[in-house]
Scaffold this motif. Structure first.
Motif, PDB file in Angstrom:
ATOM      1  N   MET A   1       0.843  -1.187   0.000  1.00  0.00           N
ATOM      2  CA  MET A   1       0.000   0.000   0.000  1.00  0.00           C
ATOM      3  C   MET A   1       0.883   1.244   0.000  1.00  0.00           C
ATOM      4  SD  MET A   1      -2.932   1.085   2.768  1.00  0.00           S
ATOM      5  CE  MET A   1      -3.848  -0.402   2.360  1.00  0.00           C
ATOM      6  N   CYS A   2       0.553   2.231  -0.838  1.00  0.00           N
ATOM      7  CA  CYS A   2       1.315   3.456  -0.950  1.00  0.00           C
ATOM      8  C   CYS A   2       1.105   4.317   0.289  1.00  0.00           C
ATOM      9  CB  CYS A   2       0.872   4.215  -2.198  1.00  0.00           C
ATOM     10  SG  CYS A   2       1.709   5.779  -2.451  1.00  0.00           S
ATOM     11  N   SER A   3       2.187   4.828   0.870  1.00  0.00           N
ATOM     12  CA  SER A   3       2.096   5.724   2.010  1.00  0.00           C
ATOM     13  C   SER A   3       2.135   7.161   1.526  1.00  0.00           C
ATOM     14  CB  SER A   3       3.248   5.473   2.979  1.00  0.00           C
ATOM     15  OG  SER A   3       3.164   4.173   3.514  1.00  0.00           O
ATOM     16  N   LEU A   4       1.337   8.008   2.149  1.00  0.00           N
ATOM     17  CA  LEU A   4       1.240   9.399   1.749  1.00  0.00           C
ATOM     18  C   LEU A   4       1.450  10.317   2.941  1.00  0.00           C
ATOM     19  CD1 LEU A   4      -1.959   9.449  -0.521  1.00  0.00           C
ATOM     20  CD2 LEU A   4       0.393   9.741  -1.298  1.00  0.00           C
ATOM     21  N   VAL A   5       1.925  11.523   2.653  1.00  0.00           N
ATOM     22  CA  VAL A   5       1.876  12.612   3.620  1.00  0.00           C
ATOM     23  C   VAL A   5       0.987  13.696   3.023  1.00  0.00           C
ATOM     24  CG1 VAL A   5       4.157  12.098   4.563  1.00  0.00           C
ATOM     25  CG2 VAL A   5       3.948  13.768   2.720  1.00  0.00           C
ATOM     26  N   LEU A   6       0.240  14.365   3.892  1.00  0.00           N
ATOM     27  CA  LEU A   6      -0.653  15.438   3.468  1.00  0.00           C
ATOM     28  C   LEU A   6      -0.217  16.746   4.093  1.00  0.00           C
ATOM     29  CD1 LEU A   6      -4.240  13.866   3.933  1.00  0.00           C
ATOM     30  CD2 LEU A   6      -2.635  13.556   2.039  1.00  0.00           C
ATOM     31  N   GLY A   7      -0.244  17.800   3.301  1.00  0.00           N
ATOM     32  CA  GLY A   7      -0.050  19.152   3.796  1.00  0.00           C
ATOM     33  C   GLY A   7      -1.298  19.947   3.528  1.00  0.00           C
ATOM     34  N   VAL A   8      -1.814  20.627   4.540  1.00  0.00           N
ATOM     35  CA  VAL A   8      -3.103  21.306   4.426  1.00  0.00           C
ATOM     36  C   VAL A   8      -2.978  22.773   4.799  1.00  0.00           C
ATOM     37  CG1 VAL A   8      -5.513  21.341   5.174  1.00  0.00           C
ATOM     38  CG2 VAL A   8      -4.283  19.150   5.009  1.00  0.00           C
ATOM     39  N   ASP A   9      -3.311  23.653   3.854  1.00  0.00           N
ATOM     40  CA  ASP A   9      -3.494  25.068   4.163  1.00  0.00           C
ATOM     41  C   ASP A   9      -4.961  25.239   4.520  1.00  0.00           C
ATOM     42  OD1 ASP A   9      -2.697  27.825   4.330  1.00  0.00           O
ATOM     43  OD2 ASP A   9      -3.823  28.152   2.490  1.00  0.00           O
ATOM     44  N   PHE A  10      -5.245  25.409   5.799  1.00  0.00           N
ATOM     45  CA  PHE A  10      -6.598  25.308   6.340  1.00  0.00           C
ATOM     46  C   PHE A  10      -7.369  26.612   6.178  1.00  0.00           C
ATOM     47  CE2 PHE A  10      -9.682  25.034   9.883  1.00  0.00           C
ATOM     48  CZ  PHE A  10     -10.237  23.804   9.589  1.00  0.00           C
ATOM     49  N   VAL A  64      -2.545   7.154   4.601  1.00  0.00           N
ATOM     50  CA  VAL A  64      -1.938   8.409   5.062  1.00  0.00           C
ATOM     51  C   VAL A  64      -1.105   8.156   6.311  1.00  0.00           C
ATOM     52  CG1 VAL A  64      -2.394  10.732   5.907  1.00  0.00           C
ATOM     53  CG2 VAL A  64      -3.791   9.786   4.061  1.00  0.00           C
ATOM     54  N   ASP A  65       0.167   8.556   6.278  1.00  0.00           N
ATOM     55  CA  ASP A  65       1.092   8.362   7.395  1.00  0.00           C
ATOM     56  C   ASP A  65       1.230   9.591   8.284  1.00  0.00           C
ATOM     57  OD1 ASP A  65       1.648   5.778   6.729  1.00  0.00           O
ATOM     58  OD2 ASP A  65       3.608   6.172   5.843  1.00  0.00           O
ATOM     59  N   ALA A  66       1.311  10.772   7.669  1.00  0.00           N
ATOM     60  CA  ALA A  66       1.543  11.999   8.429  1.00  0.00           C
ATOM     61  C   ALA A  66       0.801  13.152   7.766  1.00  0.00           C
ATOM     62  CB  ALA A  66       3.029  12.308   8.521  1.00  0.00           C
ATOM     63  N   VAL A  67       0.307  14.061   8.613  1.00  0.00           N
ATOM     64  CA  VAL A  67      -0.479  15.194   8.126  1.00  0.00           C
ATOM     65  C   VAL A  67       0.006  16.461   8.825  1.00  0.00           C
ATOM     66  CG1 VAL A  67      -2.790  16.176   7.851  1.00  0.00           C
ATOM     67  CG2 VAL A  67      -2.482  13.686   7.856  1.00  0.00           C
ATOM     68  N   ALA A 240       3.222  20.096   3.574  1.00  0.00           N
ATOM     69  CA  ALA A 240       3.581  18.726   3.211  1.00  0.00           C
ATOM     70  C   ALA A 240       5.063  18.457   3.461  1.00  0.00           C
ATOM     71  CB  ALA A 240       3.244  18.464   1.741  1.00  0.00           C
ATOM     72  N   VAL A 241       5.913  19.460   3.246  1.00  0.00           N
ATOM     73  CA  VAL A 241       7.344  19.300   3.541  1.00  0.00           C
ATOM     74  C   VAL A 241       7.544  18.998   5.021  1.00  0.00           C
ATOM     75  CG1 VAL A 241       9.549  20.520   3.663  1.00  0.00           C
ATOM     76  CG2 VAL A 241       8.139  20.707   1.608  1.00  0.00           C
ATOM     77  N   SER A 242       6.842  19.735   5.885  1.00  0.00           N
ATOM     78  CA  SER A 242       6.963  19.490   7.326  1.00  0.00           C
ATOM     79  C   SER A 242       6.393  18.134   7.706  1.00  0.00           C
ATOM     80  CB  SER A 242       6.254  20.606   8.096  1.00  0.00           C
ATOM     81  OG  SER A 242       6.899  21.844   7.894  1.00  0.00           O
ATOM     82  N   ALA A 243       5.277  17.751   7.087  1.00  0.00           N
ATOM     83  CA  ALA A 243       4.710  16.427   7.355  1.00  0.00           C
ATOM     84  C   ALA A 243       5.657  15.327   6.901  1.00  0.00           C
ATOM     85  CB  ALA A 243       3.356  16.287   6.661  1.00  0.00           C
ATOM     86  N   GLY A 244       6.349  15.562   5.789  1.00  0.00           N
ATOM     87  CA  GLY A 244       7.310  14.573   5.309  1.00  0.00           C
ATOM     88  C   GLY A 244       8.464  14.377   6.274  1.00  0.00           C
ATOM     89  N   ARG A 245       8.889  15.442   6.952  1.00  0.00           N
ATOM     90  CA  ARG A 245       9.952  15.315   7.949  1.00  0.00           C
ATOM     91  C   ARG A 245       9.478  14.471   9.135  1.00  0.00           C
ATOM     92  NH1 ARG A 245      14.110  18.450   8.834  1.00  0.00           N
ATOM     93  NH2 ARG A 245      13.409  19.372  10.812  1.00  0.00           N
ATOM     94  N   LEU A 246       8.210  14.605   9.494  1.00  0.00           N
ATOM     95  CA  LEU A 246       7.658  13.774  10.562  1.00  0.00           C
ATOM     96  C   LEU A 246       7.634  12.315  10.149  1.00  0.00           C
ATOM     97  CD1 LEU A 246       4.707  15.979  11.802  1.00  0.00           C
ATOM     98  CD2 LEU A 246       6.712  15.312  13.122  1.00  0.00           C
ATOM     99  N   ALA A 247       7.247  12.061   8.905  1.00  0.00           N
ATOM    100  CA  ALA A 247       7.218  10.687   8.410  1.00  0.00           C
ATOM    101  C   ALA A 247       8.611  10.062   8.428  1.00  0.00           C
ATOM    102  CB  ALA A 247       6.633  10.649   6.994  1.00  0.00           C
TER     103      ALA A 247
END
Length: 265
Positions: A1-10, A64-67, A240-247
């Motif tokens: 299963m593909c893992s994803l990170v999400l970045g959200v401008d709320f 989804v791994d990190a948001v 998403a860059v910050s979420a990727g660092r968490l992942a």
């Protein structure tokens, strides 16, 4: 299963879908590869309730791994102590309860009165706000995002065992959800924290920020123009860059009490 990170401008606006942007990216051996970038309206509809409900469902997806979410997750500790039993969970309960603030304006009014009584100042920031150059969580500019983000998003995710809102909850979960601040992320990258939105000369500054992200091994593919055309889309990329660092397992030291939350870059 593909893992994803999400970045959200709320967005907490009534037509939140028009301003809420999401970047979805896949961690690779080289860095990140952007898979999609879209407005909430295009996925879930314009109105706030539909957009926020769709966002919660997307976050809860198994892939989804990190948001990274761009809104304040908590309040200064002095206000938590006075209004919420000293805890972040108490804050979530307070915002969602019938006896709590009815809207963002009420949240701001109560917080300002409480802060003046307890801290001698109406607009009090968290330690992480000082560290990252962020605003007080309940000022006019942030109160809608704080109120609706906590009530509509974090309040729905808090009791999901597969999701952890960090640092307040145990990060050993399938999906970690973190507070981010695009300006701080761009500052960490050494590029423009401000002036890339609606100011004169904004376009060249957006171009510089996009180039800085690409230089950090982030492949934008066909979505590059979306980030150049929309500062909201660009903020979701920073998230998403910050979420990727968490992942990747990056765990910086906290600023202040755990219950205040932490802005991750």
């Amino acid at each position: 299963m593909c893992s994803l990170v999400l970045g959200v401008d709320f967005s907490g606006a009534a037509a939140a879908g028009d301003a809420l942007w999401v970047t979805e990216a896949t961690p690779t051996a080289e860095g990140l590869r952007v898979e999609d970038c879209y407005r909430g309206t295009d996925q879930w509809g314009r109105d706030r309730e539909a957009t926020h409900a769709g966002l919660v469902d997307r976050i809860a997806d198994d892939e989804v791994d990190a948001v990274g979410l761009d809104f304040p997750f908590s309040l200064p500790q002095a206000l938590l102590d006075a209004q919420c039993g000293g805890s972040w969970s108490g804050f979530v309960d307070w915002v969602a309860s019938a006896g709590g603030p009815a809207d963002p304006e009420s949240l701001s009014e109560v917080c300002r009165h409480t802060a003046e009584m307890t801290a001698g100042s109406r607009d009090v920031r968290r330690e992480t706000d000082f560290r990252r150059g962020a605003l007080c969580p309940y000022t006019n500019r942030t109160r809608s995002m704080t109120f609706y983000g906590v009530r509509d998003v974090l309040g729905k995710l808090r009791d999901d065992d597969a999701t952890a809102v960090i640092p307040m909850q145990d990060g050993d979960a399938d999906t970690v959800v973190a507070e981010v601040y695009p300006a701080a992320t761009f500052g960490w990258l050494g590029c423009y924290r401000e002036g890339y939105k609606d100011a004169d000369g904004a376009r060249p500054r957006r171009e510089a920020n996009v180039a800085a992200v690409e230089a950090c091994s982030v492949a934008l593919s066909e979505h590059r123009d979306a980030y150049l055309d929309s500062h909201d889309a660009l903020d979701s990329l920073a998230a998403a860059v910050s979420a990727g660092r968490l992942a990747d397992g990056v765990a910086p030291p906290l600023s202040g009490p755990q219950s205040e939350g932490h802005i991750y870059v």
